[in-house]
Design a protein around this motif. Structure first.
Motif, PDB file in Angstrom:
ATOM      1  N   PHE A 137      -6.389  64.294  64.166  1.00 19.92           N
ATOM      2  CA  PHE A 137      -6.310  65.696  63.724  1.00 19.92           C
ATOM      3  C   PHE A 137      -6.257  66.600  64.950  1.00 19.92           C
ATOM      4  O   PHE A 137      -7.190  66.621  65.749  1.00 19.92           O
ATOM      5  CB  PHE A 137      -7.542  66.039  62.879  1.00 19.92           C
ATOM      6  N   THR A 138      -5.133  67.302  65.123  1.00 23.68           N
ATOM      7  CA  THR A 138      -4.953  68.176  66.281  1.00 23.68           C
ATOM      8  C   THR A 138      -5.190  69.626  65.889  1.00 23.68           C
ATOM      9  O   THR A 138      -5.293  69.980  64.703  1.00 23.68           O
ATOM     10  CB  THR A 138      -3.528  68.027  66.847  1.00 23.68           C
ATOM     11  N   MET A 139      -5.244  70.492  66.911  1.00 20.59           N
ATOM     12  CA  MET A 139      -5.427  71.920  66.655  1.00 20.59           C
ATOM     13  C   MET A 139      -4.218  72.494  65.905  1.00 20.59           C
ATOM     14  O   MET A 139      -4.360  73.387  65.067  1.00 20.59           O
ATOM     15  CB  MET A 139      -5.635  72.652  67.984  1.00 20.59           C
ATOM     16  N   TYR A 140      -3.030  71.943  66.191  1.00 20.80           N
ATOM     17  CA  TYR A 140      -1.838  72.399  65.482  1.00 20.80           C
ATOM     18  C   TYR A 140      -1.941  72.097  63.990  1.00 20.80           C
ATOM     19  O   TYR A 140      -1.592  72.925  63.140  1.00 20.80           O
ATOM     20  CB  TYR A 140      -0.598  71.728  66.073  1.00 20.80           C
ATOM     21  N   ASP A 141      -2.443  70.891  63.672  1.00 24.30           N
ATOM     22  CA  ASP A 141      -2.597  70.527  62.261  1.00 24.30           C
ATOM     23  C   ASP A 141      -3.609  71.439  61.572  1.00 24.30           C
ATOM     24  O   ASP A 141      -3.399  71.864  60.425  1.00 24.30           O
ATOM     25  CB  ASP A 141      -3.050  69.062  62.147  1.00 24.30           C
ATOM     26  N   PHE A 142      -4.703  71.720  62.270  1.00 23.60           N
ATOM     27  CA  PHE A 142      -5.719  72.593  61.678  1.00 23.60           C
ATOM     28  C   PHE A 142      -5.156  73.999  61.440  1.00 23.60           C
ATOM     29  O   PHE A 142      -5.401  74.615  60.399  1.00 23.60           O
ATOM     30  CB  PHE A 142      -6.946  72.654  62.588  1.00 23.60           C
ATOM     31  N   THR A 143      -4.389  74.485  62.419  1.00 26.97           N
ATOM     32  CA  THR A 143      -3.777  75.814  62.252  1.00 26.97           C
ATOM     33  C   THR A 143      -2.798  75.818  61.086  1.00 26.97           C
ATOM     34  O   THR A 143      -2.745  76.764  60.292  1.00 26.97           O
ATOM     35  CB  THR A 143      -3.057  76.223  63.547  1.00 26.97           C
ATOM     36  N   PHE A 144      -2.033  74.756  60.966  1.00 27.21           N
ATOM     37  CA  PHE A 144      -1.066  74.623  59.876  1.00 27.21           C
ATOM     38  C   PHE A 144      -1.780  74.663  58.522  1.00 27.21           C
ATOM     39  O   PHE A 144      -1.365  75.388  57.594  1.00 27.21           O
ATOM     40  CB  PHE A 144      -0.313  73.303  60.053  1.00 27.21           C
ATOM     41  N   VAL A 145      -2.883  73.929  58.409  1.00 32.16           N
ATOM     42  CA  VAL A 145      -3.644  73.892  57.152  1.00 32.16           C
ATOM     43  C   VAL A 145      -4.296  75.245  56.884  1.00 32.16           C
ATOM     44  O   VAL A 145      -4.328  75.729  55.738  1.00 32.16           O
ATOM     45  CB  VAL A 145      -4.699  72.770  57.218  1.00 32.16           C
ATOM     46  N   ALA A 146      -4.838  75.881  57.938  1.00 35.82           N
ATOM     47  CA  ALA A 146      -5.497  77.175  57.754  1.00 35.82           C
ATOM     48  C   ALA A 146      -4.518  78.253  57.285  1.00 35.82           C
ATOM     49  O   ALA A 146      -4.836  79.091  56.437  1.00 35.82           O
ATOM     50  CB  ALA A 146      -6.170  77.597  59.060  1.00 35.82           C
ATOM     51  N   VAL A 147      -3.290  78.210  57.853  1.00 38.50           N
ATOM     52  CA  VAL A 147      -2.272  79.175  57.422  1.00 38.50           C
ATOM     53  C   VAL A 147      -1.926  78.976  55.951  1.00 38.50           C
ATOM     54  O   VAL A 147      -1.812  79.939  55.176  1.00 38.50           O
ATOM     55  CB  VAL A 147      -1.017  79.041  58.311  1.00 38.50           C
ATOM     56  N   GLU A 148      -1.759  77.711  55.547  1.00 38.32           N
ATOM     57  CA  GLU A 148      -1.436  77.435  54.143  1.00 38.32           C
ATOM     58  C   GLU A 148      -2.561  77.882  53.217  1.00 38.32           C
ATOM     59  O   GLU A 148      -2.324  78.474  52.148  1.00 38.32           O
ATOM     60  CB  GLU A 148      -1.157  75.944  53.972  1.00 38.32           C
ATOM     61  N   ALA A 149      -3.818  77.630  53.600  1.00 39.73           N
ATOM     62  CA  ALA A 149      -4.960  78.061  52.782  1.00 39.73           C
ATOM     63  C   ALA A 149      -5.057  79.585  52.739  1.00 39.73           C
ATOM     64  O   ALA A 149      -5.377  80.182  51.699  1.00 39.73           O
ATOM     65  CB  ALA A 149      -6.252  77.457  53.318  1.00 39.73           C
ATOM     66  N   GLY A 150      -4.778  80.226  53.890  1.00 45.54           N
ATOM     67  CA  GLY A 150      -4.815  81.688  53.913  1.00 45.54           C
ATOM     68  C   GLY A 150      -3.747  82.297  53.022  1.00 45.54           C
ATOM     69  O   GLY A 150      -3.990  83.290  52.316  1.00 45.54           O
ATOM     70  N   LEU A 151      -2.544  81.715  53.058  1.00 45.89           N
ATOM     71  CA  LEU A 151      -1.488  82.196  52.163  1.00 45.89           C
ATOM     72  C   LEU A 151      -1.889  82.014  50.699  1.00 45.89           C
ATOM     73  O   LEU A 151      -1.600  82.869  49.844  1.00 45.89           O
ATOM     74  CB  LEU A 151      -0.180  81.464  52.456  1.00 45.89           C
ATOM     75  N   SER A 152      -2.530  80.912  50.371  1.00 51.69           N
ATOM     76  CA  SER A 152      -2.994  80.686  49.002  1.00 51.69           C
ATOM     77  C   SER A 152      -4.024  81.738  48.591  1.00 51.69           C
ATOM     78  O   SER A 152      -4.032  82.212  47.445  1.00 51.69           O
ATOM     79  CB  SER A 152      -3.595  79.283  48.873  1.00 51.69           C
ATOM     80  N   PHE A 153      -4.898  82.078  49.531  1.00 50.60           N
ATOM     81  CA  PHE A 153      -5.906  83.127  49.265  1.00 50.60           C
ATOM     82  C   PHE A 153      -5.223  84.455  48.906  1.00 50.60           C
ATOM     83  O   PHE A 153      -5.567  85.111  47.914  1.00 50.60           O
ATOM     84  CB  PHE A 153      -6.787  83.284  50.511  1.00 50.60           C
ATOM     85  N   ILE A 154      -4.221  84.851  49.712  1.00 49.55           N
ATOM     86  CA  ILE A 154      -3.514  86.120  49.474  1.00 49.55           C
ATOM     87  C   ILE A 154      -2.704  86.062  48.189  1.00 49.55           C
ATOM     88  O   ILE A 154      -2.710  87.006  47.382  1.00 49.55           O
ATOM     89  CB  ILE A 154      -2.620  86.448  50.680  1.00 49.55           C
TER      90      ILE A 154
END
Length: 825
Positions: free
Chosen positions: A151-168
């Motif tokens: 699990f890299t920082m890029y993967d975490f950022t990718f997942v966080a962006v997707e979760a943030g978009l779901s929140f919005i």
């Protein structure tokens, strides 16, 4: 005369045509109802939207649409949640098995977290976006860890962006899903609801990426159709907004379509600008925009294909029924259809309110008539009946068991009755002891004369108390009837004000606008709401003047000259920036203003005076001056006089006529106490438009008007309030002029001078000798003069109220508008 075949055929043909048209209308209505039932009640629309959102991707990897849509449907329409879950799963599996599995996992985790989140005492709709965010983040992190083992920082950022978009998107779908799940629509949508709906529709179009129809892209056709519809319905602003939002979301899904955002935004702007040309005008805007932007398209996107896609969208737009577009325009804020719908809604609410007020007015009027016409308080039993009732009561207690009852009341009825009646009258007058003849004759006639006289004296007390109580009840009914009538009139006038429509004053608006522009004033817009004398209401939008006060110094005086009314600036909202426009409200000011002065003193120089005074400016353009003198001195007199003025103020402010107000106060004061505490009232009602004054003097001393060297006495003969229940108010009317002085005083001032035989002549002379026109100075001088005559002693409460009537001249002089006058002539 024989009828031709044509004469017989015409009515039949028209009848058949009307019947056919009616049947077709019924068929279309039934078809529309069935379609709405299938789309909304059965959930077909949710099924289609869910399927396309399940297919929607961003950057070919991110899937933030499926879970927020399912969560919003479950929160808003829980019974449709299984259908929504099947729809998004079907859409995801149609892309790939991996996407379908991922969506299934996120839905499963979301349901678990949602189930355990019930322990939180938070609003379910507020905690839903956090639940979606947690489910998406947890599922994606787990999937990455299971399949990649690293699990890299890029993967975490990718997942966080997707979760943030779901929140919005969850918050957006909570506002937009109700718009596609309920059959009934609201009167109007909010701006944020319109934007949420656009985002939802653009997200749905993302699910059509990759679909080709005869070599034409489905998402391009649908997105251009969507922009065309909103541009035609809402104008260039919303059209460009829809283009930007739709193009941005589509470009997220496919970076190669980034130029599409420019095409959609520019086409929405052109289509909105050309909407006055009906559907063809809006369609022309899309075609022109497609041609211009298509020249800068990528190499793999031919101009011909781009044009064909736009023409296909135009065909769909032209095939869209006009009633669908019209109904949609009613929902979008800012459109003319929406404003008309809102005006009709407001007009309906206004009419309903006016009708309710009229109904209440009629109810109060009916109650008032029932009190007056049914004889509740006008019905006064005859004196003979009252005497009969009284003597019957006395007879019951004295003659019922007497052995001479038959002789007295059967054989000598008239004699017995006359004796008892005469005794009752003598006892009532207190002169029975001075009439020994009547007592001797009663002794000879009645064997129980002493007991009869005692019972008459005893019963007479209760009889008088009963009569007083009846009089009070009758008076209370009378005042209730008058007050109900007054309230009915006020509510009736209020209903008429509510119903009054704004007059069409376009001609006057153009004339005033032209006059101001000819003078060199630049006016952006003018709205005239009323030009009634004394009730002018005008609003303008004028350029920012950098604080020079042009509205007050130039425009208001010009309007005064044009309209012949004294116009002033009522309210001014300056522009936020130098190039903006200020919103200014102009209104009619009063023709006259009142300047007042007061001097008062308590008996013996005390602190509590039995006199009270009040100066009230009423909403109806009137100014009231009042002095009330309570009986006696001290706190009790002060309480009575101040209470009288307080009641007067509250009743007058409701709009009830002053004579009814004074009668109401009189009845209240006479009914609420048995003590002999009375109040005088000296009231002057000044009309600030024509300077007409009504004087209502209730037990008060004369008032005086000083006009130059002339002194005019104002007097009326009315008893103080609270002495008698029924009285007619004598109203004295006087026409005042500018610079007139009105001097009102209590009896402590008018009858205060010592060693004066004619108070009126003395007061007239003193007022005539005054060398000042200042109201306060006049009040002080009169008070000082009266106290000097008594060697500085204050033997009674003293109050002087002085009012000076003046023309209400605006601060800036009127500027003649010769251009307007020349045209008007």
């Amino acid at each position: 005369m024989q009828k031709t075949e044509r004469d017989f055929a015409s009515p039949t043909t028209e009848e058949v045509f009307n019947r056919t048209r009616l049947e077709m209308s019924r068929v279309f209505t039934k078809a529309g109802m069935k379609t709405e039932k299938v789309l909304f009640q059965w959930g077909l629309l949710l099924l289609v939207v869910g399927f396309l959102l399940g297919r929607a991707l961003i950057l070919m990897k991110i899937m933030p649409f499926a879970l927020p849509f399912f969560a919003a449907v479950m929160a808003i329409k829980k019974e449709k949640a299984p259908l929504a879950s099947l729809a998004v799963l079907a859409g995801a599996f149609s892309v790939s098995i991996q996407n379908g599995g991922t969506v299934f996992a996120t839905l499963f985790v979301f349901l678990l977290i949602h189930r355990f989140s019930g322990i939180l005492t938070m609003d379910p709709l507020k905690k839903l976006p956090f639940t979606v965010f947690s489910a998406m983040l947890l599922t994606k992190l787990t999937i990455f860890y299971v399949f990649t083992k690293e699990f890299t920082m890029y993967d975490f950022t990718f997942v966080a962006v997707e979760a943030g978009l779901s929140f919005i998107l969850t918050m957006i779908f909570l506002q937009s899903v109700p718009l596609i799940s309920y059959r009934k629509r609201k009167q109007s949508l909010k701006t944020e609801e319109v934007i949420s709906l656009i985002i939802l529709l653009a997200s749905v179009m993302t699910g059509t990426i990759g679909w080709m129809i005869y070599g034409l892209s489905a998402e391009h056709i649908l997105s251009r159709y969507l922009v065309l519809v909103f541009a035609f319905v809402s104008g260039p602003t919303i059209g460009a907004t829809v283009g930007v939002v739709t193009g941005l979301i589509l470009s997220f899904a496919n970076v190669s379509s980034l130029y599409e955002m420019s095409l959609l935004a520019f086409s929405g702007l052109l289509g909105g600008l050309l909407k006055d040309g009906k559907k063809l005008g809006a369609a022309l805007g899309l075609v022109v925009g497609s041609l211009l932007i298509g020249l800068y398209a990528q190499a793999d996107q031919g101009l011909t294909t781009n044009l064909y896609e736009s023409l296909t969208a135009v065909v769909l737009f032209l095939l869209t029924p006009s009633f669908v577009l019209k109904n949609l325009s009613k929902l979008v804020p800012g459109t003319s259809e929406n404003m008309l719908e809102q005006q009709q809604y407001v007009r309906k609410i206004r009419d309903v309110t006016a009708n309710r007020v009229e109904q209440f007015s009629n109810v109060f009027q009916a109650l008032s008539k029932s009190f007056t016409q049914n004889g509740f308080y006008d019905e006064k039993p005859s004196a003979d009946k009252e005497v009969d009732y009284f003597l019957s009561s006395v007879t019951e207690r004295t003659c019922q068991f007497c052995f001479k009852k038959e002789q007295c009341w059967a054989q000598q009825f008239d004699t017995t009755y006359e004796y008892m009646k005469e005794i009752m009258l003598e006892v009532d007058n207190g002169t029975l002891e001075q009439n020994p003849r009547l007592i001797r004759e009663m002794d000879k006639h009645c064997v129980k004369s002493k007991k009869v006289i005692d019972v008459i004296e005893h019963e007479l007390t209760y009889f008088k108390a009963n009569q007083h109580l009846k009089a009070q009840i009758q008076e209370s009914r009378r005042i209730v009837a008058e007050q109900l009538h007054g309230v009915s009139e006020v509510m009736g006038n209020f209903a008429k004000e509510i119903k009054r429509e704004r007059e069409n004053l376009n001609v006057q608006e153009e004339q005033i606008l032209e006059a101001l522009r000819n003078f060199g004033m630049e006016i952006n817009q003018i709205e005239i709401y009323s030009l009634e004398p004394g009730n002018v209401d005008i609003e303008m939008w004028v350029p920012y003047c950098h604080g020079r006060g042009e509205c007050e110094k130039i425009i208001a005086p010009m309007l005064t000259d044009i309209l012949g009314e004294s116009i002033v600036v009522k309210n001014e909202e300056c522009a936020k920036y130098p190039q903006g426009y200020c919103h200014v409200s102009f209104g009619c000011t009063k023709a006259y203003v009142v300047d007042t002065g007061v001097a008062h003193a308590a008996k013996g120089g005390g602190f509590v005076s039995g006199d009270s005074y009040s100066m009230i400016e009423l909403n109806a353009g009137k100014y009231a001056l009042a002095i009330s003198d309570g009986m006696g001195n001290g706190e009790r007199a002060h309480y009575e006089s101040s209470e009288t003025l307080q009641l007067l103020k509250q009743i007058l402010q409701t709009g009830i006529e002053e004579t009814i107000a004074i009668k109401s106060i009189n009845s209240i004061l006479s009914l609420r106490t048995n003590d002999e505490i009375f109040s005088t009232l000296d009231l002057a009602m000044i009309d600030l438009q024509d300077a007409n004054v009504n004087f209502l003097k209730i037990g008060s001393t004369p008032s005086f008007i000083k006009r130059g060297d002339k002194v005019i006495k104002i007097q009326a003969s009315n008893l103080p309030m609270g002495i008698i229940e029924e009285f007619e108010v004598d109203v004295v009317n006087e026409q005042m002029k500018a610079e007139d002085l009105l001097i009102m005083m209590s009896d402590g001032v008018f009858e205060g001078p010592k060693h004066v035989e004619n108070y009126e002549m003395w007061m007239k002379r003193k007022i005539g000798e005054l060398q000042t026109n200042d109201p306060q100075e006049i009040a002080d001088l009169i008070m000082e003069e009266v106290i000097r005559t008594k060697s500085g002693l204050i033997e009674d409460d003293m109050t002087v109220v002085v009012a000076k009537l003046q023309h209400n001249t605006p601060k800036w002089s009127s500027i003649p508008s010769y251009a307007y006058r020349k045209k008007a002539q």
